[in-house]
Scaffold this motif. Structure first.
Motif, mmCIF file in Angstrom:
data_model
loop_
_atom_site.group_PDB
_atom_site.id
_atom_site.type_symbol
_atom_site.label_atom_id
_atom_site.label_comp_id
_atom_site.label_asym_id
_atom_site.label_seq_id
_atom_site.Cartn_x
_atom_site.Cartn_y
_atom_site.Cartn_z
ATOM 1 N N GLY A 11 0.771 -1.233 0.000
ATOM 2 C CA GLY A 11 0.000 0.000 0.000
ATOM 3 C C GLY A 11 0.800 1.279 0.000
ATOM 4 N N PHE A 12 2.100 1.231 -0.366
ATOM 5 C CA PHE A 12 2.871 2.476 -0.469
ATOM 6 C C PHE A 12 2.397 3.267 -1.687
ATOM 7 C CE2 PHE A 12 5.714 -0.077 2.121
ATOM 8 C CZ PHE A 12 6.173 0.851 3.045
ATOM 9 N N ARG A 13 2.409 4.569 -1.575
ATOM 10 C CA ARG A 13 1.953 5.437 -2.663
ATOM 11 C C ARG A 13 3.047 5.624 -3.711
ATOM 12 N NH1 ARG A 13 -2.345 4.349 -0.866
ATOM 13 N NH2 ARG A 13 -3.874 5.761 0.048
ATOM 14 N N ARG A 14 2.663 5.571 -4.973
ATOM 15 C CA ARG A 14 3.570 5.920 -6.066
ATOM 16 C C ARG A 14 3.635 7.448 -6.162
ATOM 17 N NH1 ARG A 14 4.694 1.743 -9.629
ATOM 18 N NH2 ARG A 14 3.449 -0.146 -9.339
ATOM 19 N N PHE A 15 4.849 7.978 -6.212
ATOM 20 C CA PHE A 15 5.010 9.431 -6.187
ATOM 21 C C PHE A 15 4.336 10.103 -7.382
ATOM 22 C CE2 PHE A 15 8.765 8.383 -3.486
ATOM 23 C CZ PHE A 15 8.369 9.094 -2.364
ATOM 24 N N GLU A 16 4.531 9.534 -8.565
ATOM 25 C CA GLU A 16 4.006 10.191 -9.771
ATOM 26 C C GLU A 16 2.487 10.261 -9.745
ATOM 27 O OE1 GLU A 16 4.189 9.692 -14.655
ATOM 28 O OE2 GLU A 16 5.408 8.419 -13.354
ATOM 29 N N GLU A 17 1.829 9.130 -9.428
ATOM 30 C CA GLU A 17 0.379 9.095 -9.414
ATOM 31 C C GLU A 17 -0.192 9.942 -8.267
ATOM 32 O OE1 GLU A 17 2.238 6.501 -10.051
ATOM 33 O OE2 GLU A 17 1.614 6.060 -12.109
ATOM 34 N N PHE A 18 0.488 9.904 -7.122
ATOM 35 C CA PHE A 18 -0.009 10.677 -5.984
ATOM 36 C C PHE A 18 0.123 12.175 -6.261
ATOM 37 C CE2 PHE A 18 0.292 12.372 -1.589
ATOM 38 C CZ PHE A 18 -0.941 11.924 -1.146
ATOM 39 N N ASN A 19 1.204 12.581 -6.908
ATOM 40 C CA ASN A 19 1.378 13.989 -7.262
ATOM 41 C C ASN A 19 0.299 14.431 -8.245
ATOM 42 O OD1 ASN A 19 2.887 16.510 -7.251
ATOM 43 N ND2 ASN A 19 3.456 15.984 -9.343
ATOM 44 N N GLN A 20 -0.031 13.556 -9.217
ATOM 45 C CA GLN A 20 -1.079 13.894 -10.171
ATOM 46 C C GLN A 20 -2.438 14.004 -9.474
ATOM 47 O OE1 GLN A 20 -1.662 11.047 -13.329
ATOM 48 N NE2 GLN A 20 -2.647 12.547 -14.672
ATOM 49 N N ALA A 21 -2.679 13.142 -8.488
ATOM 50 C CA ALA A 21 -3.938 13.214 -7.742
ATOM 51 C C ALA A 21 -4.045 14.527 -6.966
ATOM 52 C CB ALA A 21 -4.046 12.018 -6.794
ATOM 53 N N LEU A 22 -2.935 15.003 -6.420
ATOM 54 C CA LEU A 22 -2.949 16.289 -5.716
ATOM 55 C C LEU A 22 -3.213 17.440 -6.684
ATOM 56 C CD1 LEU A 22 0.108 15.745 -3.344
ATOM 57 C CD2 LEU A 22 -2.284 15.897 -2.645
ATOM 58 N N LEU A 23 -2.616 17.376 -7.864
ATOM 59 C CA LEU A 23 -2.850 18.423 -8.865
ATOM 60 C C LEU A 23 -4.293 18.404 -9.345
ATOM 61 C CD1 LEU A 23 0.443 17.988 -10.918
ATOM 62 C CD2 LEU A 23 -0.170 19.965 -9.515
ATOM 63 N N ALA A 24 -4.882 17.208 -9.436
ATOM 64 C CA ALA A 24 -6.284 17.109 -9.842
ATOM 65 C C ALA A 24 -7.196 17.776 -8.818
ATOM 66 C CB ALA A 24 -6.670 15.643 -10.030
ATOM 67 N N LYS A 25 -6.795 17.764 -7.542
ATOM 68 C CA LYS A 25 -7.581 18.437 -6.508
ATOM 69 C C LYS A 25 -7.620 19.946 -6.763
ATOM 70 C CE LYS A 25 -9.725 18.537 -2.476
ATOM 71 N NZ LYS A 25 -11.012 17.861 -2.235
ATOM 72 N N VAL A 26 -6.503 20.509 -7.221
ATOM 73 C CA VAL A 26 -6.470 21.935 -7.547
ATOM 74 C C VAL A 26 -7.387 22.222 -8.732
ATOM 75 C CG1 VAL A 26 -4.987 23.875 -8.185
ATOM 76 C CG2 VAL A 26 -4.110 22.095 -6.670
ATOM 77 N N ALA A 27 -7.313 21.369 -9.753
ATOM 78 C CA ALA A 27 -8.180 21.553 -10.917
ATOM 79 C C ALA A 27 -9.653 21.446 -10.531
ATOM 80 C CB ALA A 27 -7.826 20.518 -11.985
ATOM 81 N N TRP A 28 -9.969 20.520 -9.635
ATOM 82 C CA TRP A 28 -11.347 20.355 -9.167
ATOM 83 C C TRP A 28 -11.849 21.626 -8.474
ATOM 84 C CZ3 TRP A 28 -15.450 16.998 -9.244
ATOM 85 C CH2 TRP A 28 -16.397 17.124 -8.246
ATOM 86 N N ARG A 29 -11.001 22.236 -7.645
ATOM 87 C CA ARG A 29 -11.404 23.441 -6.929
ATOM 88 C C ARG A 29 -11.605 24.610 -7.887
ATOM 89 N NH1 ARG A 29 -7.265 22.986 -1.740
ATOM 90 N NH2 ARG A 29 -8.532 21.503 -0.532
ATOM 91 N N ILE A 30 -10.757 24.699 -8.893
ATOM 92 C CA ILE A 30 -10.924 25.769 -9.882
ATOM 93 C C ILE A 30 -12.244 25.604 -10.618
ATOM 94 C CG2 ILE A 30 -10.015 26.680 -12.054
ATOM 95 C CD1 ILE A 30 -7.214 26.134 -11.016
ATOM 96 N N TRP A 31 -12.590 24.349 -10.942
ATOM 97 C CA TRP A 31 -13.823 24.084 -11.685
ATOM 98 C C TRP A 31 -15.069 24.276 -10.819
ATOM 99 C CZ3 TRP A 31 -16.714 19.081 -11.819
ATOM 100 C CH2 TRP A 31 -17.763 19.130 -12.740
ATOM 101 N N LYS A 32 -15.029 23.803 -9.561
ATOM 102 C CA LYS A 32 -16.218 23.866 -8.714
ATOM 103 C C LYS A 32 -16.421 25.237 -8.071
ATOM 104 C CE LYS A 32 -18.562 20.850 -7.776
ATOM 105 N NZ LYS A 32 -19.817 20.390 -8.412
ATOM 106 N N ASP A 33 -15.356 26.017 -7.936
ATOM 107 C CA ASP A 33 -15.470 27.338 -7.309
ATOM 108 C C ASP A 33 -14.897 28.392 -8.255
ATOM 109 O OD1 ASP A 33 -15.880 29.409 -5.595
ATOM 110 O OD2 ASP A 33 -14.346 28.826 -4.133
#
Length: 517
Positions: A11-33
């Motif tokens: 269950g260790f996190r892959r850095f590349e995928e986890f970083n992309q998931a964090l960036l997607a959170k920023v995109a989500w906030r821009i879209w929803k707000d």
């Protein structure tokens, strides 16, 4: 190591995928707000005439904007249209069928030139699908998946929701899992390794009621990653070919724990030899699978088995690294001390959950206020077929004065059926001029969503939007959670409606209740 625990990894996190998931959170906030400062700055500079979901990278863009677009690309892979009116959704190019996500529905073989919006597949002002049109375009499996999508009777707009969460809102955790899923689609060998053992085994390992240290040790045994002589040799290293304890065989997992003379003496001294003989001893993975599947193996016995394995491994390491001779009576004494120590450690899963900021997470029973008309609502499902909602109106003295029900063909998810039952019960009250009433049910999660006005629900967001519009027509609208015993009569109506499928119209539920209760 980066595979999920339920797939045999750590269950260790892959850095590349986890970083992309964090960036997607920023995109989500821009879209929803879109009114936030961050959203207005980026929109003014990079996508003044469009949405972030359709924005292009352009030229001379900043490093930060490129990163956000990378997160946006992940977001697009997990967004799904929730059907309201169907005016905004293309039939064959947009993602809108949950069971087929992330792929749009494919037409039947030989069907070409299908264009248009999803609204063309919906009967106007009725909230039902045009089944004849669906069967002309799609295969039967796709038709069933579409029929399981609830439709609002009142026209509400289509909306995009995140398919990875029940709430319909993006989270970094679900985004990471989506990124890993997309990665595995490209790496078939990783997927093959993940499926070498089914998930049920790994779930049992990580849910075993023993300390975490021992769960990891069992995982090493099942995976075969303990550095025995045989394992080191298969990795191209110079392993300890003969068993360092007895020197009689090649040091494999099966020899070290089942056939080595020290292990045999420990099994006998621990009085576990009869238990050991009940399971296959020629394969370590199969042995532990059978042990974990044993229904009548209590925690204490399981703890003793794990402690014995642990003691054998520790004794082996003393011989290899410390050149220490072992004495079986001493090992047995250490084994018993180890079991006593581990038994005194409470299991994490048996501890009560920590209360959050709002207090303990306990279901609060709310009594229905006296002197009010109360409509009890409940749902029932027949798995793989359909669902039904039932509601019963009681006067202030508790006498049943009316009852009715509705059928939901192809919809059998319990929470969705409960939500539809409340929707139809509210419409039923309004049609009879009841504008001051208390609604009650035993589906606590559904009731909380109706109270809070959540509309981003991944399954019934459009239905919740319709409920929110309908409740504005009440002079007094109140909805309460009650226990199953209080809601028993509504449950009987829902179950009876389920058995009447497909003929429900005209049935007298009130007379039936007086004869059945």
């Amino acid at each position: 190591m980066c595979l999920g625990k339920q797939e045999g990894g750590l269950g260790f996190r892959r850095f590349e995928e986890f970083n992309q998931a964090l960036l997607a959170k920023v995109a989500w906030r821009i879209w929803k707000d879109p009114n936030s400062l961050l959203a207005r700055v980026y929109k003014g500079k990079y996508f003044p005439n469009s949405s972030i979901l359709s924005a292009r990278i352009g030229s001379l863009t900043s490093w930060g904007w490129r990163g956000i677009l990378r997160g946006r690309d992940l977001l697009l892979q997990g967004l799904r249209w929730q059907i309201g009116s169907g005016d905004s959704v293309e039939v064959l190019t947009d993602n809108w069928v949950p069971a087929l996500h992330p792929f749009p529905p494919k037409p039947r073989q030989g069907i070409i030139g299908v264009e248009g919006k999803v609204t063309s597949l919906i009967c106007p002002n009725q909230g039902v699908w045009r089944v004849d049109c669906l069967r002309q375009i799609f295969e039967e499996d796709t038709v069933k998946a579409i029929l399981a999508i609830p439709l609002p009777i009142k026209v509400v707009p289509d909306r995009l929701v995140w398919d990875g969460e029940i709430s319909g809102c993006y989270t970094v955790k679900s985004g990471y899992h989506k990124a890993v899923e997309l990665r595995r689609q490209k790496e078939l060998q990783v997927k093959a390794v993940a499926l070498s053992w089914d998930r049920s085994l790994w779930k049992r390992i990580w849910a075993t009621p023993i300390p975490p240290k021992l769960r990891y040790f069992i995982w090493q045994l099942v995976r075969g990653v303990l550095p025995t002589g045989e394992a080191l040799s298969t990795r191209g290293m110079e392993g300890l070919e003969p068993c360092p304890v007895c020197g009689e065989e090649v040091e494999s997992l099966e020899h070290l724990f089942f056939r080595c003379r020290v292990a045999l003496q420990l099994w006998e001294g621990a009085e576990l030899h009869l238990l050991r003989d009940r399971f296959p001893l020629n394969n370590m993975s199969i042995f532990w699978r059978r042990v974990l599947e044993e229904g009548n193996l209590d925690r204490s016995t399981l703890m003793r088995v794990v402690a014995l394995f642990w003691r054998v491994w520790r004794a082996r390491n003393w011989v290899v690294f410390d050149f220490t001779q072992f004495i079986v009576p001493v090992l047995l004494s250490q084994f018993r001390s180890q079991v006593t120590e581990w038994d005194s450690v409470p299991d994490n899963q048996q501890r009560p959950p920590f209360p959050g900021p709002g207090g303990p997470r306990l279901a609060v029973r709310e009594s229905v206020p006296p002197g009010e008309l109360v409509l009890f609502v409940d749902g029932a499902t027949l798995r793989g077929s359909h669902g039904a909602g039932g509601w019963v109106l009681q006067d202030p003295s508790g006498v049943v004065v009316a009852a009715s029900a509705a059928l939901y063909v192809g919809i059998f998810d319990p929470s969705l059926v409960e939500l539809l039952a409340f929707r139809d019960a509210i419409r039923w009250c309004l049609a009879r001029g009841l504008h001051s009433i208390v609604f009650a049910g035993d589906a606590q999660v559904v009731i909380r969503r109706i109270r809070e006005g959540q509309v981003d629900d991944v399954q019934g967001g459009t239905v919740l939007e319709e409920i929110r519009c309908l409740t504005g027509s009440f002079s007094v609208f109140d909805i309460r959670f009650v226990g199953r015993d209080c809601n028993r009569v509504a449950h009987l109506v829902a179950r009876k409606a389920l058995s009447l499928f497909p003929h429900l119209g005209g049935f007298d539920f009130v007379s039936w209740l007086f004869s059945a209760v």
